[in-house]
Design an enzyme around this catalytic site. Structure first.
Site, PDB file in Angstrom:
ATOM      1  CG  ASP A   1      -3.658   4.113  -2.566  1.00  0.00           C
ATOM      2  OD1 ASP A   1      -4.538   3.270  -2.307  1.00  0.00           O
ATOM      3  OD2 ASP A   1      -3.423   5.091  -1.834  1.00  0.00           O
TER       4      ASP A   1
ATOM      5  CG  ASP B   1      -1.886  -1.135   1.269  1.00  0.00           C
ATOM      6  OD1 ASP B   1      -2.013  -1.818   0.237  1.00  0.00           O
ATOM      7  OD2 ASP B   1      -2.520  -1.365   2.316  1.00  0.00           O
TER       8      ASP B   1
ATOM      9  CE  LYS C   1      -5.514   5.750   7.554  1.00  0.00           C
ATOM     10  NZ  LYS C   1      -5.442   4.304   7.850  1.00  0.00           N
TER      11      LYS C   1
END
Length: 1226
Positions: free
Chosen positions: A1088, A836, A905
């Site tokens: 991603d 990742d 986050k």
């Protein structure tokens, strides 16, 4: 850790990639759409109006099975006369009309001369190029078929025409146009082998009579065709070979890519030299397809199950429902069983009623429409395209599938339902057209060793795709797109009929008498709801149906376009041809944007999308299987009705809030109760929706439990790839991913075993330590891992505390199995292991801007430990709080000590994608509510305070990203204010009062750019324009993609930065997928997050870094700036559209009025307004003069390229450093 060495082939492949990315880019440039009520031939070609599209779709419907050919002819000739719809007036449409005229000449003998004359006229229009079109192989096949019907009394009933072109003339024209004779005689126009065989004989005689210069080649081709047609099939699955009465000659043929014969070898056993079998057209077509596509087709045997899945879905569904009904009858329940029936019984009951209703209503509709004015819109032609029994099932299945969609609990939006049903009917019609001619399916085939990115490799991709596309297009019958209006009208007719006939029986106990009371109620009903302040029409399911959807099998509600495939997906050969074998899909998920579709079609036509198509083929060819061990645990949890991981409970856990005693007297208590009750109802609805979604996943997993399957992919308008099957795929939630593993297993290896351990630590949530620390984390918890694998539900449940519990459990089981094997390094592992990116959007920004500080935060640099940007931002915010506490800030004190990594986050992650302050506040509010240690009444204001601090810290940390975002945003604002040079006069015509309105109307310019792989990205954001359609259910307002509307400048500008970054991460993923295929590495991705076998992680890591470095070494921003200046060259920006601040920035182009100055320099283009110059300087020295000067410049224009902002200065970070970064992707 990335592999330090590459093979020579890999090095050359990377060199080819760098060379490809450094080349000058080809742009797809189309005219800007015109405002409403404006017309030009080019605009009509690329952006046709809905009413014209409706007309062409009516032609399609009327031609189907000869429903109403005279009406189709009438519309067709009118469009020809008006010279409209150039994009639709293709040779395929002319051939479809020609076929219809010939069929009518047979079906309508009393007017056969007239129909033959019409066919001749149309053929001559093609032959002479009168309508700027040329005949095809199908055209000549139709004319030869017409010759058979007219001149040969034995093969057809038509006679009396002597003006037909003779076979010798047709053959000369075929040869002159270099159309292979093989393609003509094997064309779909010939529906019987006898006609094809007779045509071969006629052409053979004509070839001799014509005395052609290349006579021998034509004779050889015709002889070859006959030989191929008489060659027997080599195999039949499951059937023992039977010695034939006669044995055919064996023919080996080599054809060129266009179908002409290159060489022929004929051999036969001496004893059977004279043996023959009857000519068979189907055999001929199959052999030609195999050879022309260089045998890049799957055999029919391999396709059998997938074809059955797609071709007979409605038949299979009917049989299942019918079987259920018969079972009930056998038990003596009959219709009474519907009181306690399951979904299958209800659906069978609805289907029977609706099927009968539709047969009667469509027949009545046909009679009624025959009596009305032909100019009025008709619905019957479209409803007649699909059998009533299939229309019935489509309607039932689509409504069941839409249940809980669009944010509507226990129902769906009416407009969405009508469009979905109409679109499903259209898809089924097109699928029937695909199935009609039994077309062989192009597949991946065996590629040569050429790199995807080399010039020869790219040309090879293009040549293969064009050959396959031409074969598919020539083999399929002509169809056209339906407009939104047609879809809504068809959907309304069907949904209204279903709601009239579908009922369920509800039973309850009377509380007063204790008696059971039954009542028949509608299964679906229509109502209205307010959603975000808008009144929306809603179709809801009866509560008993909705409850069953959450509990019982939903297999009967699934369509194959919602399911994985049993064979590798069809190669993408065109923008609308790939993926499923019969069910049509487009390579891009565009929504209500004709401009996006037009750019996609043009780019495909220009050959700019070869790498996109190849990348999607790679993603779709990855085989998958269901993880049986995980499925067994999931099924056990599901059947228990308990919550675990992402599986919602059968009974919601939240209890209904109690009504306060002083509800009527205390406004505050009443407000709190109402808010809590609303939250309770929303939680119940969400639980039910999640339960239905999970049910779909489990049923699909159960269906494919013993199969290897594939997931066809397409992209969104930014180029990001997604699996087409929506319910169970690796892009889904943790449960979906836990249920999946690769269809192929590979030896684990020593390095693979280490990566499997690191992967387990990542899934548990321990992903910020070094690789050694993560591996040690697994060693320390081996006992927990074994306990989880051996007793997932009865043990300590360590895996249930993981961030991704189901994937964690799957990895626990895989690791245990490997460690328990004789040799863990040779254990055959099929579990996907992930790599990742670290906040991948910020990684792209840091690389684009050369931002060294930002690069270190997102692991682009070389570090011993991985950086955690989320923790860093949280620490920065904590310092801000300390400073604010000293200033007496209330919310700083409330939030002190509560700023965890998790709180910030999501906001940090989405900042790069353009999150606004409002969005950031909502994100943080949810996180604070989850913590539960911030008072509920203070959460909203605390979140607002914290959002400002988080965004401020991110801006300080990633200053390079902010600079690029500002450049992109400003460029987009200027682009959307610009006007094409040929529209300036239209924007300034008329009185001054009307000019401002004209300017706004002319601002039609979208932000468009091209990805490094050639995909044009068109931002679809325009002013909302709704079209009103009256239906039996309600008045529906839908967006019309063919109706031009001015651009939404604010949305275009704010969306440009995130969409541009999305297009870059999509490009990086596609490049990685293609390079992995070149190195025979299994690959899958979730944007991603890149997946492969554990043993391949090191090599994939090398590829990830190589492709990222190659991409960001190609001056991406410089090329974007160059494209903008090329694409929008000579576009004009009205000064009136610029903000006051920006007008001050263009002082180098125009100098505003300054009192006392004799002359004003004006270097901008203007209209016929008076200019301020030396001759009226005296007037300019007055206040009146200042106003005149202001008016004079209001409707003047400046070149867009002259006022574009300069590129932001690039920092010192060297992107090649990433090669040595351990934690770039990890």
């Amino acid at each position: 850790m990335p592999s330090p060495r590459l093979s020579r082939t890999s090095e050359q492949s990377i060199a080819d990639m760098r060379s490809f990315l450094s080349q000058a880019q080809r742009y797809t440039i189309l005219p800007t759409p015109l405002p409403e009520h404006e017309y030009s031939p080019l605009d009509d070609l690329y952006f046709p109006e809905s009413n014209m599209q409706d007309q062409v779709s009516i032609i399609d419907a009327c031609l189907h099975n000869g429903y109403d050919v005279p009406r189709a002819k009438e519309i067709f000739e009118r469009i020809r006369r008006e010279k409209r719809m150039a994009s639709q007036m293709t040779t395929k449409l002319y051939d479809a009309m020609l076929t219809a005229y010939i069929d009518m000449a047979v079906k309508d003998p009393s007017h056969s001369d007239s129909w033959v004359e019409d066919a001749l006229t149309l053929y001559e229009a093609l032959e002479t190029g009168q309508d700027k079109l040329q005949p095809s192989a199908n055209t000549y096949a139709n004319m030869l078929l017409l010759w058979l019907r007219v001149e040969n009394k034995e093969t057809g009933p038509i006679s009396g025409m002597t003006m037909l072109p003779k076979p010798v003339t047709l053959l000369r024209r075929i040869v002159d146009r270099e159309i292979p004779v093989t393609l003509v005689v094997s064309d779909k126009a010939f529906t019987t082998s006898e006609d094809a065989a007779e045509t071969i004989k006629i052409l053979s005689r004509a070839a001799v009579d014509a005395n052609l210069p290349n006579l021998s080649k034509v004779i050889m081709e015709l002889g070859t065709v006959e030989a191929l047609g008489t060659q027997l099939e080599e195999e039949m699955e499951g059937v023992p070979e039977v010695i034939p009465v006669t044995r055919p000659k064996q023919v080996a043929v080599k054809l060129t890519a266009d179908g002409s014969v290159a060489d022929v070898e004929v051999s036969s056993p001496p004893s059977d030299a004279q043996s023959e079998v009857p000519f068979n057209l189907a055999t001929l077509r199959k052999h030609l397809a195999d050879v022309i596509l260089a045998r890049r087709v799957l055999s029919g045997d391999n396709l059998a199950r997938q074809k059955l899945l797609e071709a007979s879905v409605y038949d299979v569904a009917v049989e299942r429902l019918k079987h259920q009904a018969q079972t009930l009858e056998g038990l003596g329940l009959g219709s009474k069983g519907l009181e306690h029936a399951d979904l299958k019984a209800w659906m069978w009951n609805w289907h029977q009623k609706l099927q009968a209703r539709l047969k009667a209503e469509i027949s009545l509709l046909v009679e009624q429409e025959e009596k009305i004015d032909k100019s009025r819109e008709r619905l019957a032609p479209f409803l007649s395209l699909v059998k009533p029994e299939n229309l019935s099932l489509i309607t039932v299945l689509e409504l069941m599938h839409l249940h809980g969609s669009g944010g509507i609990s226990e129902g769906m939006k009416t407009a969405r339902a009508l469009l979905a049903v109409g679109r499903a009917v259209e898809i089924e019609h097109k699928a029937q057209m695909c199935k009609k001619n039994n077309i062989s399916i192009p597949t991946q085939g065996n590629r040569n060793d050429l790199s995807f990115f080399s010039n020869m490799g790219y040309r090879d991709l293009h040549a293969r795709r064009v050959a396959a596309r031409k074969y598919m297009e020539d083999s399929e019958d002509w169809t056209t797109e339906w407009s939104q209006t047609v879809r809504v009208r068809v959907g309304s007719f069907l949904v209204d009929a279903l709601m009239d006939v579908a009922t369920v029986t509800r039973t309850a106990v009377n509380r007063q008498t204790g008696e059971r009371v039954s009542e028949e109620q509608p299964a679906f009903y229509h109502s209205y709801e307010y959603v975000r302040g808008h009144k929306l029409g809603i179709i809801k399911l009866n509560p008993v149906v909705s409850d069953r959807m959450a509990k019982e099998s939903v297999r009967e509600a699934l369509h194959p376009r919602h399911l994985p495939m049993l064979v590798q997906p069809k190669r993408w050969v065109s923008y609308n041809d790939g993926g499923y074998l019969y069910n049509k899909s487009t390579v891009m998920r565009y929504k209500d944007s004709q401009e996006q579709l037009s750019y996609l079609k043009e780019a495909s036509h220009l050959g700019s999308l070869e790498l996109l198509y190849a990348g999607l083929d790679v993603l779709g060819s990855t085989p998958w299987k269901i993880n049986r061990e995980i499925f067994d645990v999931v099924l056990q949890v599901w059947n228990s009705g308990k919550r675990l991981g992402k599986i919602p409970p059968l009974v919601p856990e939240e209890s209904e809030p109690e009504k306060p005693e002083h509800y009527d007297m205390d406004p505050r208590a009443r407000a709190v109760y109402v808010a809590r009750h609303k939250a309770y109802l929303a939680a119940r609805a969400n639980n039910h929706s999640d339960r239905c979604s999970t049910n779909y996943k489990i049923e699909i997993a159960r269906t494919f439990l013993h199969d290897t399957f594939y997931l066809p992919h397409n992209v969104d308008f930014r180029g990001r790839a997604y699996p087409i099957p929506p319910h169970l795929n690796h892009v889904g939630d943790d449960l979906s991913r836990g249920l999946l593993k690769f269809g192929e297993a590979k030896p684990l290896t020593e390095r693979g075993l280490r990566w499997l351990k690191i992967h387990l630590a990542n899934l548990y949530g321990y992903d910020k330590g070094t690789f050694d620390e993560r591996a040690n984390f697994v060693h320390e918890h081996l006992d927990d891992i074994y306990d989880s694998a051996e007793k997932p539900l009865e043990g300590r449940g360590w895996w249930q505390k993981a961030d991704d519990p189901w994937q964690c459990l799957a990895t626990c089981m895989e690791l245990r199995a490997a460690l328990e094997s004789d040799d863990p390094t040779t254990f055959m592992s099929s579990l996907p292991v992930h790599q990742d990116g670290t906040c991948n959007g910020l990684q792209h920004y840091a690389a684009l801007g050369g931002d060294d500080r930002g690069a270190q935060q997102v692991n682009l640099g070389v570090t011993d430990k991985p950086s955690d940007v989320y923790t860093h931002v949280a620490e920065m915010v904590e310092k801000q709080l300390d400073e604010d506490i000293l200033k007496g800030e209330k919310y700083a004190a409330i939030l002190k000590g509560k700023i965890s990594r998790k709180v910030v986050k999501q906001t940090v992650m989405t900042t790069v994608y353009g999150v606004t302050f409002i969005g950031a506040r909502e994100q943080i509010e949810k996180r604070l509510e989850e913590r539960g240690d911030v008072p509920a009444e203070e959460a909203w204001r605390a979140a607002a305070y914290l959002a400002k601090r988080v965004l401020l810290c991110i801006g300080d940390l990633f200053s390079g990203a902010k600079g690029i975002q500002l450049w992109l945003n400003t460029s987009a604002r200027l682009i959307t204010k610009s006007i094409p040079p040929d529209r300036v006069s239209a924007a300034t015509d008329g009185p001054a009062k009307e000019k401002a309105k004209s300017l706004r109307k002319e601002q039609m310019t979208s932000v468009i750019w091209t990805t490094p792989l050639g995909l044009p990205i068109v931002q679809p954001y325009r002013a909302t324009k709704r079209k009103q359609i009256m239906t039996a259910l309600q008045t529906v307002y839908i967006s019309d993609p063919n109706s031009p509307a001015s651009v939404n400048s604010v949305k275009q500008a704010s969306a440009f930065p995130p969409n541009f970054i999305h297009s870059l991460d999509a490009t990086h993923m596609m490049m990685t997928a293609l390079e992995c295929r070149s190195r025979n590495i299994t690959f899958a991705s979730v944007h991603d997050s890149y997946w492969t076998h554990a043993c391949s992680v090191d090599e994939m890591s090398t590829v990830i870094r190589d492709t990222f470095i190659a991409l960001h070494s190609s001056d991406i921003l410089g090329k974007l700036d160059e494209e903008i200046r090329t694409r929008y060259k000579d576009f004009k920006v009205p000064l009136a559209s610029l903000s006051k601040e920006y007008q001050e920035k263009i002082d180098h182009l125009t100098q505003s009025y300054i009192p006392g100055q004799r002359q004003i320099r004006v270097s901008i283009e203007g209209t016929d307004e008076p200019e301020v110059d030396g001759e009226n300087a005296e007037e300019a020295n007055t206040e009146e003069g200042a106003r005149s000067a202001k008016i004079a410049t209001r409707f003047k224009f400046v070149n867009l390229v002259d006022i574009l902002p300069p590129l932001p200065q690039k920092g010192e970070f060297d992107v090649s450093t990433i090669k040595k970064s351990l934690y770039f992707f990890s």
